[in-house]
Write a protein that holds these residues in place. Structure first.
Motif, short mmCIF file in Angstrom:
data_model
loop_
_atom_site.label_atom_id
_atom_site.label_comp_id
_atom_site.label_asym_id
_atom_site.label_seq_id
_atom_site.Cartn_x
_atom_site.Cartn_y
_atom_site.Cartn_z
N GLY A 182 0.82 -1.20 0.00
CA GLY A 182 0.00 0.00 0.00
C GLY A 182 0.85 1.26 0.00
N GLY A 183 1.94 1.21 0.76
CA GLY A 183 2.83 2.37 0.82
C GLY A 183 3.40 2.69 -0.55
N ALA A 184 3.82 1.64 -1.23
CA ALA A 184 4.38 1.84 -2.57
C ALA A 184 3.32 2.42 -3.51
N ARG A 185 2.09 1.94 -3.39
CA ARG A 185 1.02 2.48 -4.23
C ARG A 185 0.80 3.96 -3.96
N LEU A 186 0.81 4.32 -2.67
CA LEU A 186 0.66 5.73 -2.32
C LEU A 186 1.74 6.58 -2.98
N LYS B 212 7.19 9.16 -16.31
CA LYS B 212 8.43 8.38 -16.44
C LYS B 212 8.99 8.18 -15.03
N ILE B 213 8.59 7.05 -14.45
CA ILE B 213 8.93 6.79 -13.05
C ILE B 213 9.88 5.61 -12.93
N GLY B 214 10.96 5.82 -12.19
CA GLY B 214 11.92 4.76 -11.95
C GLY B 214 11.74 4.17 -10.55
N ILE B 215 12.26 2.97 -10.38
CA ILE B 215 12.18 2.34 -9.07
C ILE B 215 13.56 1.88 -8.63
N LEU B 216 13.95 2.32 -7.44
CA LEU B 216 15.20 1.86 -6.86
C LEU B 216 14.85 0.87 -5.76
N SER B 217 15.11 -0.40 -6.00
CA SER B 217 14.62 -1.42 -5.07
C SER B 217 15.68 -1.93 -4.13
N THR C 230 5.93 -4.91 -5.93
CA THR C 230 4.61 -5.28 -6.41
C THR C 230 3.66 -4.10 -6.35
N GLY C 231 3.64 -3.45 -5.21
CA GLY C 231 2.75 -2.31 -5.03
C GLY C 231 3.02 -1.23 -6.06
N ALA C 232 4.28 -0.96 -6.25
CA ALA C 232 4.64 0.11 -7.19
C ALA C 232 4.23 -0.27 -8.61
N ARG C 233 4.54 -1.49 -9.02
CA ARG C 233 4.20 -1.91 -10.38
C ARG C 233 2.69 -1.92 -10.59
N ASP C 234 1.97 -2.45 -9.60
CA ASP C 234 0.51 -2.45 -9.68
C ASP C 234 -0.01 -1.05 -9.95
N ALA C 235 0.46 -0.13 -9.13
CA ALA C 235 -0.05 1.24 -9.23
C ALA C 235 0.30 1.84 -10.59
N MET C 236 1.47 1.49 -11.09
CA MET C 236 1.87 2.05 -12.38
C MET C 236 1.02 1.46 -13.50
N LEU C 237 0.87 0.16 -13.47
CA LEU C 237 0.05 -0.49 -14.49
C LEU C 237 -1.37 0.05 -14.42
#
Lengths: 343, 343
Positions: free
Chosen positions: B168-172, B184-189, B202-209
DNA sequence: ATTGCGCCTGCAATCGATTACATCAAGGTT
DNA sequence: AACCTTGATGTAATCGATTGCAGGCGCAAT
């Protein structure tokens, strides 16, 4: 199929020996015959035997644990010291029992409870500010285990301690600023009754007096090592009609609070004011600007304290003189300090 | 004048009762007559009696301690969780025994040693990455005390856990960047095998998709939660011909490394690139720029884990179902994020 | 063959508190 | 007066490992 944990007697039966022999085979292997040792170890392995520490400690009259008193577990400064302590203790097969004295200060009874020898074989105090009643009971009672102060210490020199050269560190910081041409230097100090505050303050003042730099009352800012107190100091700085061109902060945290609050008022470090911190916590090198600061050997403080305590535990009753170890600090010059403005 | 610590029998003699009565007067006062209780307490006070924990624990078949497994004691992120745990445990009169698994990972034998019930009555693991052999022994052995995972967890759902809503945090975080116009969003994991990395990813990708934002391989940066890996990512970012205008970092530490290294190349945050962190460690609000980040309830993770463990200890043998508690996170918007460049 | 010495091992006491069970006194009931 | 109940206390076993002491064995020296 509830099965109780195997006891030493179970191992003894399987190996065909007495419990005494099992005990010896496990803890003093050289005192048992080769063949017996092998069969005992095999039996122990087979049953998955683990010694019962309560029983062992009861018999041996020890606890197998060291209590570490931390003023504030939430403060990252202490965590690396803890890590250092842990390495040493686990090597000596001692447990590290951590107590947050911030929580416990409210209850001195609880504290002396922890300091009693049925609780721990030794104490490492990262908190120099223990209540007098507690200290008195530690000093007077022969039921108190050996204690070593690390990082902070008490006025009473009868307690062993490990500390960083706080005074020297402060002198380095001031000398650095002087070399950059600063002659209006402010000091943001820690809580007034704290030993670190005093040592750093003394060092800074010494260096200023010795270097012909005036020590001005209006350049003295009161803090308490926290970010917020750095913020407050920034406001105090801003309010001054005549401002210091450099500020020595007694902790990195305060330096960050100070710099960030100045930034919000458009004051740039080091252009308008140079800032030196103290501690060199992780983030210091990656702050913006990277912080010039005095590095304390944090892990070293922990390992040294633990080693000193282990020595005292190993020593025969009262055999060791009280020891005070001082570790060197180092000035790390980065980007938060610059030449004094020529005007 | 060496004087042994007083034992229960000494108190008994002074109070003129049996040791049984002393024991009862101290631990179950209501079962003893008023007058006896008073004289026992007086005698205990007079002698300075303290129970011998080894003896009590031996008899009661418990250890009075909880082991906390910390992946890296030096990491400030964990210290506040520890603080939360400590509060709860000391209230329940349990000791907190801290073990640095970074040190212990080299020696899995040592680890399973700690997980055995002669060492502790319960376990709180802040480390989801325990060796399989260790996990297996915890699950299979009935000699292992209850365990609760906090913060990190394992793939195996049979272990109780407390965690923050990482997904949820990543989605926010992503939603926030999208609202600012970033596409154009990057992710540093974090480290690839880590559960937190996966949840946040997962959260971040979900939100982006879900938000119609492309997930581009060249915008994925590999880190390991540390400052240094943030620095590396900055170089990777600089090397890209086509750069993301915003980067979501899976830890504040990485965000700081990233931002500071960009600053050294003259790239400004948020003007040239927006950055969101994760954790909201203390310094986040005082970084320059103040960091937009996802706040984890750190103390809450600690207290909840401790409470859950205490419940399980109190419950009759295997009485409680495995529980998974998820705590809410919160997006803290500060100055490191801004509108996407219109170009 | 006897003695002596070392090495290994077992016996049993011990660490200190807890608690199941027995005991005893006081007061109430029939 | 005999009996039961209740509450308070004491007796003694128990938790599991360690260790001082004594005994047994084998081997070498006399």
């Amino acid at each position: 199929m509830e099965m109780r944990a195997p006891r030493i007697i179970d191992v003894a039966r399987i190996a065909g020996v007495s419990t005494a022999t099992v005990s010896r085979a496990l803890s003093k292997p050289e005192t048992v015959a080769e063949t017996t040792r092998i069969s005992v170890l095999a039996a122990a392995e087979q049953t998955g035997y683990r010694v019962n520490h309560a029983a062992r400690n009861l018999r041996r009259q020890r606890t197998g644990a060291i209590v570490v008193l931390v003023p504030n577990l939430g403060n990252p400064f202490f965590s690396e010291i803890l890590a250092g302590i842990e390495v040493m203790l686990s090597r000596a097969d001692l447990n590290m029992l951590v107590v947050d004295t911030g929580q416990a200060h409210a209850k001195p009874d609880l504290m002396s409870e922890y300091l009693h020898n049925t609780r721990a074989d030794g104490i490492i105090a990262l908190d120099g500010w223990l209540p007098d009643s507690v200290l008195a009971s530690v000093r007077d009672s022969n039921a108190s285990p050996p204690i070593v102060f690390a990082c902070e210490w008490t006025a009473d020199p009868s307690f062993a301690s490990v500390r960083a050269d706080n005074e020297g560190g402060a002198r380095l910081a001031i000398a650095h600023l002087k070399a950059l041409g600063h002659s209006k230097i402010g000091i943001l100090s820690g809580p007034p009754d704290n030993v670190l505050t005093m040592a750093r303050g003394t060092g800074a003042r010494d260096a200023m007096l010795g270097g012909g730099i005036p020590v001005r009352d209006d350049f003295m800012f009161d803090g308490d090592f926290t970010l917020d107190s750095g913020v407050m100091a920034a406001h105090a700085w801003l309010d001054l009609p005549d401002r210091p061109t450099a500020v020595f902060c007694a902790s990195d945290q305060m330096a960050f609070g100070f710099i960030s609050e100045l930034a919000r008022s458009g004051i740039s470090v080091p252009r308008s004011v140079s800032v030196v911190g103290f501690d060199d916590i992780d983030i210091a090198g990656r702050y913006i600007p990277a912080l010039t600061t005095v590095r304390q050997p944090r892990a070293g403080l922990g390992t040294s304290a633990a080693r000193m305590l282990l020595d005292r535990l190993a020593a025969p009753e009262g055999g060791l003189p009280t020891e005070h170890l001082m570790l060197d600090v180092e000035l790390i010059v980065r980007d938060s300090t610059g030449a004094a403005p020529s005007g």
